[in-house]
Design a protein around this motif. Structure first.
Motif, mmCIF file in Angstrom:
data_model
loop_
_atom_site.group_PDB
_atom_site.id
_atom_site.type_symbol
_atom_site.label_atom_id
_atom_site.label_comp_id
_atom_site.label_asym_id
_atom_site.label_seq_id
_atom_site.Cartn_x
_atom_site.Cartn_y
_atom_site.Cartn_z
ATOM 1 N N ILE A 62 49.157 36.223 26.114
ATOM 2 C CA ILE A 62 48.601 36.464 27.443
ATOM 3 C C ILE A 62 49.132 37.803 27.943
ATOM 4 O O ILE A 62 50.340 38.020 28.008
ATOM 5 N N LYS A 63 48.205 38.698 28.293
ATOM 6 C CA LYS A 63 48.578 40.032 28.759
ATOM 7 C C LYS A 63 48.382 40.153 30.268
ATOM 8 O O LYS A 63 47.709 39.316 30.879
ATOM 9 N N THR A 64 48.948 41.196 30.848
ATOM 10 C CA THR A 64 48.866 41.405 32.289
ATOM 11 C C THR A 64 48.460 42.835 32.598
ATOM 12 O O THR A 64 48.955 43.781 31.974
ATOM 13 N N GLU A 65 47.528 42.993 33.547
ATOM 14 C CA GLU A 65 47.191 44.291 34.119
ATOM 15 C C GLU A 65 47.465 44.216 35.617
ATOM 16 O O GLU A 65 47.416 43.132 36.223
ATOM 17 N N SER A 66 47.744 45.364 36.217
ATOM 18 C CA SER A 66 48.091 45.392 37.644
ATOM 19 C C SER A 66 47.285 46.462 38.365
ATOM 20 O O SER A 66 46.507 47.206 37.752
ATOM 21 N N ILE A 67 47.493 46.560 39.648
ATOM 22 C CA ILE A 67 46.793 47.552 40.455
ATOM 23 C C ILE A 67 47.176 48.970 40.045
ATOM 24 O O ILE A 67 46.436 49.918 40.289
ATOM 25 N N GLU A 68 48.310 49.127 39.367
ATOM 26 C CA GLU A 68 48.724 50.445 38.884
ATOM 27 C C GLU A 68 47.979 50.849 37.615
ATOM 28 O O GLU A 68 47.839 52.037 37.331
ATOM 29 N N THR A 69 47.466 49.875 36.856
ATOM 30 C CA THR A 69 46.877 50.176 35.550
ATOM 31 C C THR A 69 45.379 49.905 35.465
ATOM 32 O O THR A 69 44.730 50.369 34.533
ATOM 33 N N ALA A 70 44.810 49.152 36.412
ATOM 34 C CA ALA A 70 43.384 48.808 36.374
ATOM 35 C C ALA A 70 42.708 49.234 37.672
ATOM 36 O O ALA A 70 43.221 48.971 38.758
ATOM 37 N N GLN A 71 41.554 49.876 37.546
ATOM 38 C CA GLN A 71 40.812 50.296 38.744
ATOM 39 C C GLN A 71 39.737 49.295 39.144
ATOM 40 O O GLN A 71 39.214 49.354 40.255
ATOM 41 N N GLU A 72 39.454 48.324 38.252
ATOM 42 C CA GLU A 72 38.446 47.317 38.569
ATOM 43 C C GLU A 72 38.610 46.145 37.601
ATOM 44 O O GLU A 72 38.964 46.349 36.433
ATOM 45 N N PHE A 73 38.365 44.905 38.078
ATOM 46 C CA PHE A 73 38.253 43.768 37.175
ATOM 47 C C PHE A 73 37.294 42.748 37.765
ATOM 48 O O PHE A 73 37.091 42.685 38.978
ATOM 49 N N SER A 74 36.685 41.972 36.875
ATOM 50 C CA SER A 74 35.657 41.038 37.312
ATOM 51 C C SER A 74 35.642 39.818 36.407
ATOM 52 O O SER A 74 35.883 39.918 35.195
ATOM 53 N N ILE A 75 35.370 38.663 37.008
ATOM 54 C CA ILE A 75 35.111 37.420 36.280
ATOM 55 C C ILE A 75 33.637 37.103 36.461
ATOM 56 O O ILE A 75 33.145 37.027 37.592
ATOM 57 N N ASP A 76 32.916 36.948 35.361
ATOM 58 C CA ASP A 76 31.462 36.806 35.398
ATOM 59 C C ASP A 76 31.028 35.721 36.380
ATOM 60 O O ASP A 76 31.524 34.595 36.333
ATOM 61 N N SER A 77 30.085 36.075 37.262
ATOM 62 C CA SER A 77 29.475 35.148 38.234
ATOM 63 C C SER A 77 30.484 34.516 39.183
ATOM 64 O O SER A 77 30.179 33.529 39.855
ATOM 65 N N GLU A 78 31.692 35.072 39.251
ATOM 66 C CA GLU A 78 32.724 34.498 40.113
ATOM 67 C C GLU A 78 33.237 35.506 41.138
ATOM 68 O O GLU A 78 33.194 35.261 42.335
ATOM 69 N N CYS A 79 33.740 36.629 40.672
ATOM 70 C CA CYS A 79 34.347 37.583 41.605
ATOM 71 C C CYS A 79 34.465 38.949 40.959
ATOM 72 O O CYS A 79 34.436 39.092 39.729
ATOM 73 N N LYS A 80 34.589 39.959 41.811
ATOM 74 C CA LYS A 80 34.835 41.322 41.357
ATOM 75 C C LYS A 80 35.791 41.990 42.342
ATOM 76 O O LYS A 80 35.633 41.864 43.559
ATOM 77 N N TYR A 81 36.799 42.695 41.809
ATOM 78 C CA TYR A 81 37.751 43.440 42.618
ATOM 79 C C TYR A 81 37.736 44.906 42.184
ATOM 80 O O TYR A 81 37.729 45.214 40.989
ATOM 81 N N LYS A 82 37.768 45.809 43.173
ATOM 82 C CA LYS A 82 37.837 47.239 42.906
ATOM 83 C C LYS A 82 39.023 47.838 43.644
ATOM 84 O O LYS A 82 39.359 47.414 44.749
ATOM 85 N N ARG A 83 39.627 48.842 43.024
ATOM 86 C CA ARG A 83 40.796 49.493 43.616
ATOM 87 C C ARG A 83 40.357 50.703 44.449
ATOM 88 O O ARG A 83 39.547 51.511 44.013
ATOM 89 N N PHE A 84 40.915 50.791 45.658
ATOM 90 C CA PHE A 84 40.638 51.926 46.538
ATOM 91 C C PHE A 84 41.913 52.333 47.271
ATOM 92 O O PHE A 84 42.778 51.494 47.532
ATOM 93 N N LYS A 85 41.966 53.621 47.616
ATOM 94 C CA LYS A 85 42.987 54.082 48.562
ATOM 95 C C LYS A 85 42.314 54.105 49.924
ATOM 96 O O LYS A 85 41.346 54.850 50.135
ATOM 97 N N VAL A 86 42.804 53.271 50.837
ATOM 98 C CA VAL A 86 42.132 53.088 52.125
ATOM 99 C C VAL A 86 43.148 53.130 53.266
ATOM 100 O O VAL A 86 44.350 52.969 53.057
ATOM 101 N N LYS A 87 42.604 53.301 54.465
ATOM 102 C CA LYS A 87 43.406 53.131 55.669
ATOM 103 C C LYS A 87 43.191 51.709 56.172
ATOM 104 O O LYS A 87 42.050 51.262 56.312
ATOM 105 N N ILE A 88 44.292 51.014 56.445
ATOM 106 C CA ILE A 88 44.218 49.625 56.897
ATOM 107 C C ILE A 88 45.106 49.440 58.118
ATOM 108 O O ILE A 88 46.201 50.014 58.205
#
Length: 409
Positions: A62-88
């Motif tokens: 089992i491997k691990t990716e993080s916000i430092e190494t991945a700019q996007e990840f998705s699980i088919d028909s479930e969810c998608k996450y994208k990395r952004f530099k934003v003001k919050i």
């Protein structure tokens, strides 16, 4: 008892972890490389900062990716996450109520944002333990937060209304559509879906999740196989084991399913009424020269109660319609009474004795099956419950419950 509890907890932990699935998806690394893989789907309540995956489902590694190494990840028909530099705006509503500040307190951060609706205008969300924020982007507007600031006691600055009026509005969207828009996930999903004039897979899936029923009310009749063992450390003639009997129970259950982790966890309360009655004739054999060697006794018990078990439940899905579940509960006694009466049956004797009290609390553990969230059956194993409150006299109630559930709301 401690050993049994440990075994049950280990079983629950093992089974729960086995239910966390690796599902088909992908991630895009910093160099733009897209990797097809199987991602561990935790149905995150809070926005993640990393994720675990396997290249092949059968892989043991089992491997691990993080916000430092991945700019996007998705699980088919479930969810998608994208990395952004934003003001919050990280200031909590409590802080703003104290200071009366009407403007956002901006901080620049790099975050994963969850894609809720994707199109000409895209809607995102970010959630942590203290905040639930929404972001948007269009073909001309980079990703920015939809602003809503709560300040003082009743004040609210709904900047998101102005943002959407300026940036995400078309001929098919009226002023009323915008002005009446609540800062809620389900409402924003509908708005962005209407604007895009499409029903994206992510938007449809998220809208379904947002509107999914989470509160259930059930009727729960059942049967208990119960027995009572009474012991008196000061007078062994009062030691008696009442027979195992079948006891009818009737109750209701209110269950709230948590809207995360794929709806596998819930909190519930299950008030139930029961009445146990039994009678036992027995012979007390004495070794004392001061007593009769054999004394016949008659013992009667009358125990009734309204219990309130409160617990947590974990579901394990077998398929779309079927799931099994495990419970852990703590049972309170709302009202009830217990009475045990003894009569010396020796001819000519008038000796009698009564013990009355209120019963104690107890723990319980259950295993069951649910079909279509409509019908359920459960076997519930209770720890022994004390019915008496005396220093030298004890009566332990031992029961296994079999409960049927039918959802009415």
């Amino acid at each position: 008892m401690k050993k049994k509890l440990l075994i049950i907890l280990l079983f629950c932990y093992t089974f729960t972890n086995a239910q966390v699935e690796f599902e088909k998806g992908y991630f895009i690394s910093n160099d733009g490389k897209k990797t097809q893989c199987f991602i561990r789907n935790l149905d995150w309540m809070n926005t993640p900062t990393n994720f675990k995956y396997k290249i092949q489902l059968a892989d043991s590694e089992i491997k691990t990716e993080s916000i430092e190494t991945a700019q996007e990840f998705s699980i088919d028909s479930e969810c998608k996450y994208k990395r952004f530099k934003v003001k919050i705006d990280r200031a909590s509503d409590d802080q703003k109520e104290a200071t009366g500040k009407r403007n956002p307190q901006w901080m620049e951060e790099t975050l994963f944002l969850k894609v809720l609706v994707e199109g000409d205008a895209t809607l995102y969300s970010y959630t942590d333990a203290n905040q639930n924020k929404f972001f948007y982007s269009t073909q001309t507007v980079p990703v920015e937060e939809l602003v809503r600031v709560t300040y003082l006691k009743d004040g609210e600055s709904a900047g998101y209304i102005r943002q959407l009026s300026n940036d995400v509005k078309s001929a098919k969207i009226t002023d009323k559509d915008v002005n009446n828009l609540n800062y809620k996930k389900s409402d924003l999903i509908k708005y962005f879906t209407k604007y895009n004039n499409i029903q994206p897979a992510t938007g449809e899936n998220e809208a379904t999740k947002a509107s999914k029923k989470l509160l259930f009310i059930k009727v729960t009749p059942g049967l208990s196989f119960a027995s009572v063992s009474a012991k008196n450390s000061a007078n062994s003639s009062l030691n008696v084991d009442f027979d195992n009997k079948m006891v009818f129970k009737i109750g209701a259950e209110v269950e709230y399913v948590f809207p995360f982790n794929k709806n596998k966890w819930s909190l519930f309360a299950n008030p139930m009424y029961q009445k146990y009655e039994s009678e036992k004739n027995y012979i007390y054999y004495s070794t004392s020269a001061m007593e009769n060697p054999e004394t016949p006794y008659n013992a009667k018990i009358d125990y009734s109660s309204v219990q309130l078990p409160v617990g947590i439940r974990h579901y394990m899905f077998l398929n779309q319609n079927s799931k099994i579940f495990i419970n852990a509960l703590y049972s309170f006694e709302i009202s009830g009474s217990s009475k045990i009466s003894y009569t010396n049956m020796t001819p000519g004797s008038i000796a009698k004795g009564d013990f009355e009290s209120h019963s104690d609390t107890n723990f319980a553990f259950g295993l069951g099956y649910n079909f279509k969230s409509k019908f359920s059956v459960e076997a519930r194993f209770n720890t022994k419950k004390e019915l008496m409150d005396y220093q030298t006299y004890s009566a332990k109630y031992n029961a296994v419950d079999f409960i049927v559930g039918y959802t009415i709301f």
